[in-house]
Design an enzyme around this catalytic site. Structure first.
Site, PDB file in Angstrom:
ATOM      1  N   CYS A 168      47.431  43.727  35.116  1.00  0.00           N
ATOM      2  CA  CYS A 168      47.905  45.083  35.434  1.00  0.00           C
ATOM      3  C   CYS A 168      49.068  45.047  36.427  1.00  0.00           C
ATOM      4  CB  CYS A 168      46.805  45.922  36.082  1.00  0.00           C
ATOM      5  SG  CYS A 168      45.190  45.680  35.400  1.00  0.00           S
ATOM      6  N   ASP A 169      48.962  44.211  37.452  1.00  0.00           N
ATOM      7  CA  ASP A 169      49.870  44.311  38.590  1.00  0.00           C
ATOM      8  C   ASP A 169      50.820  43.130  38.765  1.00  0.00           C
ATOM      9  OD1 ASP A 169      48.615  46.708  39.191  1.00  0.00           O
ATOM     10  OD2 ASP A 169      47.116  45.745  40.457  1.00  0.00           O
ATOM     11  N   CYS A 172      43.585  42.707  39.395  1.00  0.00           N
ATOM     12  CA  CYS A 172      43.959  42.594  37.982  1.00  0.00           C
ATOM     13  C   CYS A 172      45.392  42.089  37.853  1.00  0.00           C
ATOM     14  CB  CYS A 172      43.795  43.950  37.293  1.00  0.00           C
ATOM     15  SG  CYS A 172      44.281  43.923  35.569  1.00  0.00           S
TER      16      CYS A 172
END
Ligand code: NDP
Length: 314
Positions: free
Chosen positions: A141-142, A138
């Site tokens: 997300c990261d 992701c």
């Protein structure tokens, strides 16, 4: 209310946007649904940062916070939540029989399946080694953790294209690893990738191994045409090769396509078994949005309510 202990009118499996929306509607219809939220409730939005495309949040909202709102709204109308997985089921029995992770058995007149989907991985042992130390599924997300560093993205669909362009805003070079000589992504997304100067596309390229010490330092890739292996120094490795619906426990009972997505009857959430309804990403490989999942969750609750009424059970 239920006729006997553990016999429910509506059991909802899964607690993403579709499950919670089904719960809100079923609860407001007086069906006091029982939801199995799983051990890590909230679904894919729990690993998302900001959600900017869910209507009603003009400033955007963090995924976990939004799911907290969904949960509170479902509980406000009487949804009961169990933080367990459903690990086995017999949907052909009347009532339907469900067993949770602790071995407890529940019965339900209707079941709403909203078990969602999870990101797919390549299956390399070294991918596991570098999980949370460089490997991710992701970018949104990261990606933040890899600002200013070189990264790779695997895949050639819309997700990979989207992740690569997202990362290109944070990272000096994004290596896009495509296993064939063409991308599956929409023309628009392909153009965007090709027009982003710091995305370098590696055609006919597969990943052999992730390498490094405490953190990921490089990957070994192979050109499938020339069979030549080479190394690319990267700190982040993003796998964007699609999703797998969480429908394993329904195999052999519910109709699904070859990739495991549940099949619903045209324009409804009805599955091939009476009284069993499917909503959200477990039955949607096309749209996969929080808002579409919520919409089908609403449909599933209405379909369940009508089915109960038609069968004298509401
Ligand atoms: P897709 O299934 O569309 O694409 C998966 C990609 O990963 C393919 O290019 C495939 O390659 C590649 N792949 C699969 N396995 C491997 C492997 N082992 N090694 C290397 N590459 C691999 O998945 P997406 O998640 O991209 O998209 C799913 C759906 O969601 C699509 O319908 C898409 O259009 C939609 N979507 C729409 C978006 C939007 O409109 N903004 C954003 C994201 C998704 P190959 O082509 O060779 O099979």
């Amino acid at each position: 209310m239920s006729q006997q202990p553990n016999h429910e009118k509506v059991i909802i499996i899964g607690s993403g946007p579709s499950g919670y929306t089904a719960a809100i509607y079923a609860a407001r219809a007086g069906l006091t649904p029982l939801m199995f939220a799983g051990i890590l409730p909230g679904g894919q939005l729990m690993i998302t940062t900001e959600v900017e495309n869910y209507p009603g949040y003009p400033e955007g909202i963090m995924g976990p916070e939004m799911m907290e709102h969904f949960r509170k709204q479902a509980e406000r109308f009487g949804t009961r939540i169990v933080y367990e997985m459903i690990t086995a089921c017999d949907l052909s029995s009347t009532p339907k029989k469900l067993t949770d992770g602790s071995g407890k058995v529940f019965y339900a007149d209707t079941v709403i399946i909203s078990t969602g989907a999870d990101a797919k991985w390549l299956g390399l042992p070294s991918e596991q080694t570098f999980m949370n130390r460089g490997a991710s599924a992701c970018a949104v997300c990261d990606g933040f953790f890899f600002r200013g560093k070189e990264v790779a993205v695997v895949g050639a669909g819309d997700t990979a294209a989207e992740e690569a362009t997202y990362l290109a805003k944070l990272c000096p070079t994004v290596h896009l690893l495509v296993r064939r000589d063409e991308m599956r992504a929409s023309k628009f997304m392909q153009e965007r990738v090709k027009n982003t100067p710091n995305i370098k596309i590696h055609w006919f390229t597969e990943t052999v191994e992730l390498m490094g010490g405490e953190k990921l330092e490089k990957i070994r890739v192979i050109n499938t045409q020339t069979k030549i292996e080479s190394e690319i120094p990267v700190s982040g490795f993003f796998v964007a090769i699609g999703h797998k619906p969480n429908t394993e426990i329904f195999k052999g009972q519910l109709d699904m396509d070859e990739t495991g997505y549940l099949i619903t009857k045209n324009g409804t959430t009805n599955t091939n078994i009476e009284g069993v309804f499917a909503a959200g990403d477990a039955q949607d490989k096309t749209y996969r949005q929080a808002v579409t999942a919520a919409g089908t969750g609403c449909m599933a609750a209405l379909d369940a309510e009508r089915w109960l009424a038609a069968n004298g059970l509401h």
